[in-house]
Scaffold this motif. Sequence first.
Motif: not given
Length: 446
Positions: A9, A23, A60
């Motif tokens: 992500d 993402r 992420g």
Amino acid sequence: MTRAISLQDVSKTYTRGVRVVDRLSLHVEPGEFLVLLGPSGCGKSTVLRMIAGLEEITEGTLLLDGEEANDLVPSERNMAMVFQNFALYPNMTSRGNIGFPLRVENPGEDPRPRVDATARMLGIEDLLDRFPAQLSGGERQRVAMGRAIARHPSAFLMDEPLSNLDAKLRNHLRAEISKLTRELGVTTVYVTHDQAEAMSLGDRVAVLRGGVLQQVGTPRSVYALPRNVFVAAFIGTPRINLLRGLVRAPLDGAMTISLGKQFLRLPEPLSRDHQLLRVQQGREVIVGLRSEAVRIAKHSSARPGEVPLTGLVEHVEFQGHEILVHFDTGSQPAVVPDLEAPRPASRPSRRRRREGGVTVLGRLRERAEAMRAGPVVVLDEPAGPDPAAPSEPRLPGDLVVRTTPDIDLRRGLQVPLLVDLAHLFVFDQHGERICPAPARLPDLDE
Ligand SMILES: Nc1ncnc2c1ncn2[C@@H]1O[C@H](COP(=O)(O)OP(=O)(O)O)[C@@H](O)[C@H]1O
Ligand SMILES: [Mg+2]
């Protein structure tokens, strides 16, 4: 040694809040050769630079061999980058350039044995005493490769390393890179906008569009089962024929897809894939036919699974081992935005782009955002030529068919064609593939 690279992500936002990578989740196995493919500006270099540690990850997680690595400095990641512009030190010989990272990392050690071994591997022993200015483009790129290899990195990150070279050299070095990385068994992430390069090099290819991962799979699977019309159109030459179609069930009950003035009649009983088209009745779709899905039926009749069309020869492109025939079938091509013909390397410098005004950059950003949010396909013809849009050379006709060079066809001839329905793609209005049905062939990593 060689390592697994996982992005979970991962997003990147530069200033002003535009997500240039959105993402992204991707896992690269140890020793794998993964190609990141997409049009210019889709975020490929940004992804690579985040893996290298040259660019901060906004959101992420990056895992190297399963361990979080977001905050490791580049040297702790032990990865070697190879760039498009070679980036050699002009005041050092090849020997100096290849040995430079070794001297930095192990100041007490003599870099010679490793430099020599690397040069032998690349066949550049006789170039070691030359300066970059005394080397050709291909030789410079070999030295740059040498500098990357000599360190025994745990991964190679290559950013369009061949795009500044001429076509012949590019093909040659492509084969060399493939051989070398496989021999070394080092995990490689390779960035390119050139689909042919991607297909020939990658164990797997990850297709990016506007910072969003579209599909990842083996070259064979992304070609055979593109998830959407963007991937279908980005991969393969000549480009897949994309025609606007309308799904119909006429009076006699047979399912057809009308293509402008003609139609494809789907044979009864409907195959499992074609049954899926029932719910599309009355809707516009995009029909995708690769140039090998249609054949010229001058002296032969239809085989099972083939349906007829006719085409008017508009243009014949002789290629030596084959001919590409451009037909006009009276249908309308579907327009896929964001597909860009690779541009020559003469991009304006970053400074010029910045100075070039907020407006151009702003507009590009807006477009990128709009494309990410919006449908993949424009089913209505664009309102007029957009001067900012990359123009694609449009050849006459709406259907390109590949055929053997022995056929003699001239412009203006009306020719019977046969469409192989086993190779028919149908995409919905959002560009998602309907036929063949998703997950039909689980072995093709769908
Ligand atoms: N340092 C930066 N600051 C702001 N925007 C950037 C910067 N670097 C890249 N971008 C933007 O991020 C997007 C992706 O760029 P990049 O990763 O270089 O794409 P690619 O390598 O696929 O051509 C582009 O729109 C680019 O203009
Ligand atoms: Mg780039």
